[in-house]
Design a protein around this motif. Structure first.
Motif, PDB file in Angstrom:
ATOM      1  N   GLU B 138       0.860  -1.192   0.000  1.00 32.44           N
ATOM      2  CA  GLU B 138       0.000   0.000   0.000  1.00 32.44           C
ATOM      3  C   GLU B 138       0.896   1.242   0.000  1.00 32.44           C
ATOM      4  O   GLU B 138       1.749   1.384   0.878  1.00 32.44           O
ATOM      5  CB  GLU B 138      -0.920  -0.018   1.215  1.00 32.44           C
ATOM      6  N   THR B 139       0.683   2.090  -0.976  1.00 35.19           N
ATOM      7  CA  THR B 139       1.621   3.198  -1.181  1.00 35.19           C
ATOM      8  C   THR B 139       0.900   4.540  -1.335  1.00 35.19           C
ATOM      9  O   THR B 139      -0.330   4.591  -1.367  1.00 35.19           O
ATOM     10  CB  THR B 139       2.415   2.970  -2.485  1.00 35.19           C
ATOM     11  N   ILE B 140       1.709   5.593  -1.444  1.00 37.13           N
ATOM     12  CA  ILE B 140       1.171   6.863  -1.951  1.00 37.13           C
ATOM     13  C   ILE B 140       1.637   6.918  -3.406  1.00 37.13           C
ATOM     14  O   ILE B 140       2.838   6.893  -3.678  1.00 37.13           O
ATOM     15  CB  ILE B 140       1.722   8.077  -1.173  1.00 37.13           C
ATOM     16  N   CYS B 141       0.685   6.948  -4.310  1.00 37.51           N
ATOM     17  CA  CYS B 141       1.011   7.025  -5.736  1.00 37.51           C
ATOM     18  C   CYS B 141       0.805   8.484  -6.138  1.00 37.51           C
ATOM     19  O   CYS B 141      -0.263   9.047  -5.887  1.00 37.51           O
ATOM     20  CB  CYS B 141       0.053   6.101  -6.501  1.00 37.51           C
ATOM     21  N   TYR B 142       1.813   9.099  -6.687  1.00 41.52           N
ATOM     22  CA  TYR B 142       1.666  10.531  -7.004  1.00 41.52           C
ATOM     23  C   TYR B 142       2.125  10.854  -8.415  1.00 41.52           C
ATOM     24  O   TYR B 142       2.956  10.154  -8.994  1.00 41.52           O
ATOM     25  CB  TYR B 142       2.411  11.387  -5.973  1.00 41.52           C
ATOM     26  N   ASN B 143       1.568  11.930  -8.958  1.00 40.06           N
ATOM     27  CA  ASN B 143       1.883  12.369 -10.308  1.00 40.06           C
ATOM     28  C   ASN B 143       3.151  13.230 -10.248  1.00 40.06           C
ATOM     29  O   ASN B 143       3.120  14.358  -9.738  1.00 40.06           O
ATOM     30  CB  ASN B 143       0.690  13.178 -10.859  1.00 40.06           C
ATOM     31  N   THR B 144       4.233  12.698 -10.747  1.00 38.25           N
ATOM     32  CA  THR B 144       5.528  13.384 -10.612  1.00 38.25           C
ATOM     33  C   THR B 144       5.545  14.718 -11.361  1.00 38.25           C
ATOM     34  O   THR B 144       6.125  15.695 -10.876  1.00 38.25           O
ATOM     35  CB  THR B 144       6.656  12.483 -11.151  1.00 38.25           C
ATOM     36  N   GLU B 145       4.879  14.769 -12.512  1.00 33.90           N
ATOM     37  CA  GLU B 145       4.876  16.020 -13.299  1.00 33.90           C
ATOM     38  C   GLU B 145       4.100  17.126 -12.584  1.00 33.90           C
ATOM     39  O   GLU B 145       4.547  18.276 -12.519  1.00 33.90           O
ATOM     40  CB  GLU B 145       4.267  15.774 -14.685  1.00 33.90           C
ATOM     41  N   LYS B 146       2.929  16.786 -12.054  1.00 28.72           N
ATOM     42  CA  LYS B 146       2.116  17.783 -11.343  1.00 28.72           C
ATOM     43  C   LYS B 146       2.842  18.252 -10.092  1.00 28.72           C
ATOM     44  O   LYS B 146       2.797  19.442  -9.749  1.00 28.72           O
ATOM     45  CB  LYS B 146       0.745  17.192 -10.976  1.00 28.72           C
ATOM     46  N   TYR B 147       3.490  17.333  -9.400  1.00 32.71           N
ATOM     47  CA  TYR B 147       4.242  17.707  -8.199  1.00 32.71           C
ATOM     48  C   TYR B 147       5.356  18.689  -8.569  1.00 32.71           C
ATOM     49  O   TYR B 147       5.585  19.663  -7.869  1.00 32.71           O
ATOM     50  CB  TYR B 147       4.816  16.460  -7.513  1.00 32.71           C
ATOM     51  N   ALA B 148       6.041  18.395  -9.688  1.00 34.36           N
ATOM     52  CA  ALA B 148       7.127  19.289 -10.123  1.00 34.36           C
ATOM     53  C   ALA B 148       6.564  20.666 -10.487  1.00 34.36           C
ATOM     54  O   ALA B 148       7.131  21.693 -10.117  1.00 34.36           O
ATOM     55  CB  ALA B 148       7.851  18.661 -11.311  1.00 34.36           C
ATOM     56  N   GLU B 149       5.425  20.660 -11.203  1.00 34.42           N
ATOM     57  CA  GLU B 149       4.776  21.936 -11.582  1.00 34.42           C
ATOM     58  C   GLU B 149       4.433  22.776 -10.365  1.00 34.42           C
ATOM     59  O   GLU B 149       4.583  23.997 -10.364  1.00 34.42           O
ATOM     60  CB  GLU B 149       3.451  21.642 -12.313  1.00 34.42           C
ATOM     61  N   LEU B 150       3.953  22.098  -9.321  1.00 34.38           N
ATOM     62  CA  LEU B 150       3.530  22.806  -8.109  1.00 34.38           C
ATOM     63  C   LEU B 150       4.703  23.108  -7.176  1.00 34.38           C
ATOM     64  O   LEU B 150       4.540  23.762  -6.144  1.00 34.38           O
ATOM     65  CB  LEU B 150       2.487  21.968  -7.349  1.00 34.38           C
ATOM     66  N   GLY B 151       5.877  22.573  -7.522  1.00 33.68           N
ATOM     67  CA  GLY B 151       7.053  22.781  -6.688  1.00 33.68           C
ATOM     68  C   GLY B 151       7.004  22.011  -5.387  1.00 33.68           C
ATOM     69  O   GLY B 151       7.598  22.415  -4.377  1.00 33.68           O
ATOM     70  N   LEU B 152       6.273  20.900  -5.417  1.00 32.56           N
ATOM     71  CA  LEU B 152       6.158  20.085  -4.197  1.00 32.56           C
ATOM     72  C   LEU B 152       7.208  18.978  -4.205  1.00 32.56           C
ATOM     73  O   LEU B 152       7.439  18.348  -5.240  1.00 32.56           O
ATOM     74  CB  LEU B 152       4.771  19.438  -4.124  1.00 32.56           C
ATOM     75  N   PRO B 153       7.844  18.739  -3.057  1.00 35.15           N
ATOM     76  CA  PRO B 153       8.752  17.589  -2.994  1.00 35.15           C
ATOM     77  C   PRO B 153       7.944  16.284  -2.965  1.00 35.15           C
ATOM     78  O   PRO B 153       6.761  16.303  -2.612  1.00 35.15           O
ATOM     79  CB  PRO B 153       9.479  17.799  -1.658  1.00 35.15           C
ATOM     80  N   ALA B 154       8.563  15.198  -3.315  1.00 30.99           N
ATOM     81  CA  ALA B 154       7.853  13.909  -3.279  1.00 30.99           C
ATOM     82  C   ALA B 154       7.378  13.640  -1.852  1.00 30.99           C
ATOM     83  O   ALA B 154       8.095  13.943  -0.902  1.00 30.99           O
ATOM     84  CB  ALA B 154       8.790  12.791  -3.732  1.00 30.99           C
TER      85      ALA B 154
END
Lengths: 284, 358
Positions: B138-154
């Motif tokens: 069970e994980t946190i699955c995240y959109n790497t491109e959107k995170y980069a756009e928003l300037g959020l770290p993983a």
């Protein structure tokens, strides 16, 4: 010798009666026993499930939400379907039948596909949100998932075709000669609608509205998919109680409450409409 | 000359026929003649993997496999409704359902001597009442491109999902879904609670501003595609499927507490007491945990194999290597919930009252 054709009705009557009543009776009976989980019930008749439903704010709120979204969806369905039904019913060309066939065909499409269509239309990258944002109407995507508005839209979508078909037959019973007479005597279109068409269509509108409302009260798929686990109507709660928690008695109780609520609302609506009619008759 | 040629051809054909007839598979041919084995399991890619790796083998033995598709919860409801006279022979059971099954008498004991593939399994993962058939991470699955756009770290843990940029962009499992209880437990522990006190978990979820509480993992695959969500709490298999569908996603195994990183849930195969095809059911259970099916299942659905031999082979799959935790030392430290300590009904009640926005 007289042939008793009416006897032929007995098998179909029995079949329908058994099909509709037995399964419901089992659940209704189960609702009067304490729920022990895993499909087990207590041995003695008990009203504990009903007491819980009527004293627990969560269940009462869920009932209220169910009535509210169903009523709103019914109003929306009538508002949107009446003009469509009126236009089709008054069409003299073959386009009327073509449009009517299109509506009939659309009712064959499974609700799951319809609801997913709505979800895609309202998705963040969907054309509707792109349009709203590019024109500056909204600054961020609007989502209908997990909102009561979304559930209302889903229920309306579910019943719209049915609404058009019902109201089409209602409009067809209103003679066009009456509209022409009103027009000749100088009535404007809005006045003609208010004073001629609406009063004549009212019984059909009420009957159609109640049918749409009843469908919305029992609708599961639209409410489950668009509610997003955040908005619960009674059918969603019943499914959750029976399928996920395996609490048959409690699910039976909720189903009974839903059934009684629907019957009461229908009866009260009819009484209210009759009184309004009677009052109007006396005043006239 | 021609007659010689025909004779030689006939000899070769006879030899070929004889060798096929005496091959081990053909020797076993007919073992399950006329047997229809009914399996209660999920549909979709899970069923497709089984159809690829197990069904042909069973059909070669003369039998036929039918699927009763549905979630384990829905299938359990069918079982209860049928008072244990199950409309299936073998059922996928979630770890969270084991306490419920312990209260019933619906499962037949598995004759472990007839399941030789248990040699590939960890000792904790099987007993006479069930065979661990898969694990999920069970994980946190995240959109790497959107995170980069928003300037959020993983993200590293669930609390990282509480940020204004992710408002209405998160999907987490509904408590009644397959991964619901495991993730709710993990979120609660990560938030400072424990199995007896899940209030911190509920508070954290309320802070997250969730778009949707999914009931089927496939919903998150669609939501990543439509851009509705940027992160989801979901098992790695769904993240694999989202990636395969074209979404730029990556998994994170969330920090739970101290050195506990990541969450597991597992499924078990149980044989129904009411089954009239016990031997065939045993054969199926053995095949399911065998190398062939476990590898097919892992590579096609992203679930983690219970078969130790297959775990070692997964490193060769670039996507799985990226999405799944394969390090045995780290795997041993992932959280696995002991549901005998959990009052599930109370959890569901607390969740429903707190999360539903009615």
């Amino acid at each position: 010798m007289t042939v008793r054709w009416d006897l032929l009705l007995i098998p179909s009557f029995l079949f329908t009666f058994i099909l509709l009543s037995v399964s419901q009776t089992l659940f209704l009976e189960g609702s009067f026993y304490k729920d022990l989980g895993l499909g087990r019930t207590g041995d003695t008749l008990d009203l504990v499930n009903y007491v819980r439903v009527f004293t627990d704010g969560f269940y009462l709120t869920t009932l209220w939400i169910t009535v509210k979204v169903s009523a709103l969806a019914t109003i929306c369905t009538l508002v949107f379907s009446f003009p469509v039904a009126y236009v089709i019913a008054r069409m003299r060309s073959s386009w009327g039948m073509i449009l009517l066939s299109g509506i009939v065909v659309s009712t064959f499409i499974t609700i799951v596909i319809k609801v997913f269509g709505i979800i895609i239309i309202f998705s963040a990258d969907g054309w509707l949100n792109q349009f709203l944002m590019s024109t500056g109407i909204t600054t961020e995507p609007y989502s209908i998932i997990g909102t009561q508005e979304g559930v209302v839209i889903g229920l309306m979508y579910f019943t719209l075709g049915f609404g058009v078909l019902t109201l089409y037959s209602v409009v067809q019973t209103i003679p066009t000669s009456l509209e022409e007479a009103a027009e000749i005597h100088g009535a404007s279109r809005p006045r003609m609608f208010r004073r001629v068409i609406l009063p004549l269509a009212m019984p059909g509108l009420v009957a159609g509205g109640l049918m749409v409302f009843n469908m919305c009260m029992g609708a599961f798929t639209s409410a489950a998919l668009l509610g997003g686990g955040k908005v619960f109507t009674l059918p969603v709660l019943i499914q959750r109680t029976i399928m996920m928690e395996v609490k048959y008695s409690m699910a039976g109780t909720l189903a009974a409450v839903l059934l009684v609520a629907v019957i009461l609302i229908n009866v009260l609506s009819i009484i209210l409409i009759r009184r309004m009619h009677f009052a109007r008759g006396v005043l006239a | 000359m021609v007659r010689h040629g025909i004779a030689r051809t006939l000899t070769v054909l006879s030899a070929l026929t004889a060798s096929i007839a005496l091959s081990p598979m053909a020797m076993a041919d007919g073992k399950f003649d006329g047997v229809t084995l009914r399996i209660a399991t999920w549909g979709g890619s899970n069923k497709a993997a089984i159809e690829q790796s197990i069904v042909p083998k069973f059909e070669a033995l003369g039998g036929k496999i039918e699927f009763v598709t549905g979630s384990p919860q829905a299938n359990f409801a069918k079982l209860i409704a049928a008072r244990g006279r199950a409309p299936f022979d073998v059922m996928e059971i979630l770890d969270a359902q084991l306490p419920d099954f312990a209260q019933t008498d619906y499962l037949a004991k598995i004759d472990l001597s007839k399941v030789p593939n248990t040699k590939y399994l960890e000792s904790w993962s099987y007993n006479e009442m069930g065979m661990a058939s898969w694990l999920t991470q069970e994980t946190i699955c995240y959109n790497t491109e959107k995170y980069a756009e928003l300037g959020l770290p993983a993200p590293t843990t669930y609390r990282d999902l509480v940020t204004p940029e992710l408002k209405g962009r998160i999907s987490i499992p509904d408590i009644t879904s397959g991964g619901g209880l495991a993730n709710f437990a993990a979120i609660s522990i990560a938030a400072g609670g424990d199995l007896k006190n899940v209030k911190p978990g509920i508070d954290l979820i309320q802070d997250m501003n969730v778009l949707k509480f999914w009931s089927r993992g496939g919903e998150t695959v669609t939501q990543f595609q439509t851009g509705d969500i940027y992160a989801a709490v979901v098992h790695a298999g769904w993240c694999v499927r989202a990636k395969n569908a074209g979404s730029p996603v990556q998994t994170v195994h969330p920090v739970i507490k101290d050195d506990i990183v990541g969450v597991q849930k597992y499924g078990r195969l149980g044989i129904m007491k009411s089954s009239k095809n016990y031997d065939a059911a045993l054969w199926y259970v053995n095949e399911f945990v065998g190398i062939d099916n476990q590898f097919t299942l892992a590579t096609q659905t992203g679930v983690f194999p219970t078969n130790k031999e297959v775990v070692a082979k997964l490193g060769s799959d670039p996507v799985l290597k990226q999405m799944l935790e394969l390090d045995p030392a780290k795997l041993g430290k992932q959280l696995r919930i002991d549901y005998s300590q959990v009052n599930i009904s109370d959890w569901v009640d607390q969740w429903t009252r707190a999360i539903v926005t009615n």
